[in-house]
Design an enzyme around this catalytic site. Structure first.
Site, PDB file in Angstrom:
ATOM      1  N   PRO A 135      41.311  34.833  45.874  1.00 30.10           N
ATOM      2  CA  PRO A 135      40.814  35.663  44.796  1.00 30.10           C
ATOM      3  C   PRO A 135      41.867  36.013  43.762  1.00 30.10           C
ATOM      4  O   PRO A 135      41.542  36.255  42.617  1.00 30.10           O
ATOM      5  CB  PRO A 135      40.349  36.923  45.528  1.00 30.10           C
ATOM      6  CG  PRO A 135      40.099  36.486  46.916  1.00 30.10           C
ATOM      7  CD  PRO A 135      41.066  35.399  47.197  1.00 30.10           C
ATOM      8  N   CYS A 136      43.124  36.089  44.182  1.00 32.72           N
ATOM      9  CA  CYS A 136      44.157  36.496  43.237  1.00 32.72           C
ATOM     10  C   CYS A 136      45.166  35.399  42.959  1.00 32.72           C
ATOM     11  O   CYS A 136      46.158  35.633  42.290  1.00 32.72           O
ATOM     12  CB  CYS A 136      44.885  37.730  43.762  1.00 32.72           C
ATOM     13  SG  CYS A 136      45.655  37.479  45.371  1.00 32.72           S
ATOM     14  N   LEU A 137      44.962  34.198  43.513  1.00 29.47           N
ATOM     15  CA  LEU A 137      45.927  33.131  43.334  1.00 29.47           C
ATOM     16  C   LEU A 137      45.353  32.050  42.429  1.00 29.47           C
ATOM     17  O   LEU A 137      44.175  31.746  42.507  1.00 29.47           O
ATOM     18  CB  LEU A 137      46.280  32.505  44.694  1.00 29.47           C
ATOM     19  CG  LEU A 137      46.793  33.458  45.773  1.00 29.47           C
ATOM     20  CD1 LEU A 137      47.107  32.666  47.042  1.00 29.47           C
ATOM     21  CD2 LEU A 137      48.026  34.205  45.340  1.00 29.47           C
TER      22      LEU A 137
END
Length: 435
Positions: free
Chosen positions: A258-260
């Site tokens: 989700p954040c990469l």
């Protein structure tokens, strides 16, 4: 309270729905009118918010999706969850700025504004606060509350949802922290207050940087292990038996959490800009993970060649992560998008199946306009959509498993696929090759 959530993607929509469920009157604001039309019709595109959960809130009026800026008026709490992607290696916070300017026009004394979108340490104080103050004539602290509560989403994980994931909260001053903490305590089981917004922003970058670095480690090991004829899966299973000091990480087609890879790049950018120093470990991890889509395509090319099939003209079915987009952590080219692009350039007939429990029929197969990456970073811009049906699986010369979504039927995939390149180390079978 009257709550406004700007951005109705995989972070903003679950937050808005949860706030409505606990009794607030919620406006889910998004500039994407097509997205708002789908929500208004009771159709969800986010796995954590099935239609059965969304529709009662729409009928009762607790949740109202809107693309009309006038509907933002009169809020008590506003949460910014819009994407913050990278552009040429630098954070693009233009959507955060747009949200801030919109909210500033409707900001009232005593109201609370919270940033969930990814930012560098200092974003809330140095960027968001001045925009809100300039547009409203109010001052953060004496007149309104301002805080930061970074999103925490583990896509496809049924065990950890918004409600039971501890939520980091912060504020500009004790009163703001109390207001932000009080709001989120109604939504989640546990909050984790920190001393400042900068600390909250650093916490998010630490979490994602940790994941990025460890993902890069196992990704590089996967390439070496294959060339050496070793089984990394066995080594990972054995190492996971260690009861201390070794969280389990598995290789994949790239950095697609989700954040990469967006979030970890904020800290090297900030370090270079503010201190003139490089953040070498995270930068190297970004580089390693960024090479994985090319490696996947090389492995697939070699496998097809062994079966006397050139890439050009081969039919390849990608089982890819759901095209949700709109993450507070940003949007960008996912590994699936890059793999689809590379295979299409090589002449393959690429079809994409995104297992995703949403309402309505599966999008029909057919080519999407070749207009570059899709707005939310998904693979659909350079490929056709398809369902993961037995017919599609059997018709493909190669199937590539890129998602670890629980909706993938491993038995069906191994039963019908003639060849499967498994980038998630899930199914086993005679026709399965593990990345």
């Amino acid at each position: 309270m009257r709550v406004v959530v700007t951005g109705q993607g995989r972070t903003g929509l679950p937050l808005a729905v949860r706030a409505a469920e606990v009794g607030h009157r919620v406006v889910g604001y998004d500039v994407d009118e097509h997205r708002i039309k789908r929500l208004t019709a009771g159709e969800s595109y986010v796995a954590d918010v099935p239609a059965a959960r969304l529709r009662p809130l729409l009928r009762g009026g607790a949740y109202r999706p809107s693309a009309d800026p006038a509907d933002v008026e009169g809020f008590d709490v506003a949460v910014i969850t819009v994407p913050a992607p990278l552009r040429d290696g630098a954070p693009d916070l233009s959507r955060v700025e747009s949200s801030a300017m919109l909210l500033a026009r409707h900001l009232r004394p005593g109201a609370t504004v919270v940033l969930e979108s990814t930012g560098y340490p200092g974003t809330t104080e140095e960027l968001l606060a001045p925009l809100l103050e300039e547009g409203s004539g109010l001052i953060a602290g004496p007149d309104f509350h301002l805080g930061c509560s970074p999103e925490r989403i583990d896509r496809g994980d049924p065990a950890w949802r918004l409600e039971n994931t501890p939520k980091v909260v912060s504020g500009l001053g004790p009163a703001a922290l109390a207001a932000v903490d009080g709001f989120y305590r109604q939504l989640v089981e546990r909050t984790v207050p920190v001393s400042s917004c900068r600390q909250a922003e650093l916490t998010q970058l630490l979490e994602c940087g940790f994941r990025q670095v460890n993902t890069a480690l196992v990704n590089e090991l996967a390439m070496f292990a294959h060339d050496l004829g070793l089984d990394l899966r066995e080594a990972i299973d054995a190492a996971a038996a260690k009861p201390f000091g070794h969280p389990r990480f598995t290789p994949g087609p790239g950095a697609d959490g989700p954040c990469l890879p967006i979030d970890p790049a904020f800290l090297p950018w900030r370090a270079q800009r503010a201190l003139g120093q490089s953040f070498r470990l995270v930068e190297l991890a970004n580089e390693v993970n960024g090479r994985m889509p090319e490696y996947v395509v090389r492995r697939l090319t070699a496998a097809l060649a062994e079966r006397r099939r050139p890439v050009r003209g081969s039919r390849v079915l990608l089982l890819a992560p759901a095209d949700e987009g709109g993450a507070a952590g940003g949007s960008g080219r996912t590994p699936a998008a890059r793999i689809a692009e590379l295979l299409t350039r090589a002449g393959a007939e690429v079809r994409v199946a995104c297992p995703h429990p949403v309402s309505g029929p599966h999008p029909p197969a057919g080519p999407h306009p070749p207009a570059g990456p899709s707005p939310d970073g998904g693979p659909s811009a350079s490929a056709a959509r398809a369902g993961a049906t037995p017919g599609e699986l059997a018709a493909a010369d190669a199937v590539v498993l890129l998602t670890d979504h629980e909706d993938v039927d491993d038995r069906a995939v191994t039963r019908h696929a003639r060849y499967l390149l498994d980038c998630r180390r899930r199914p086993a079978g005679a026709a399965v090759e593990v990345l």
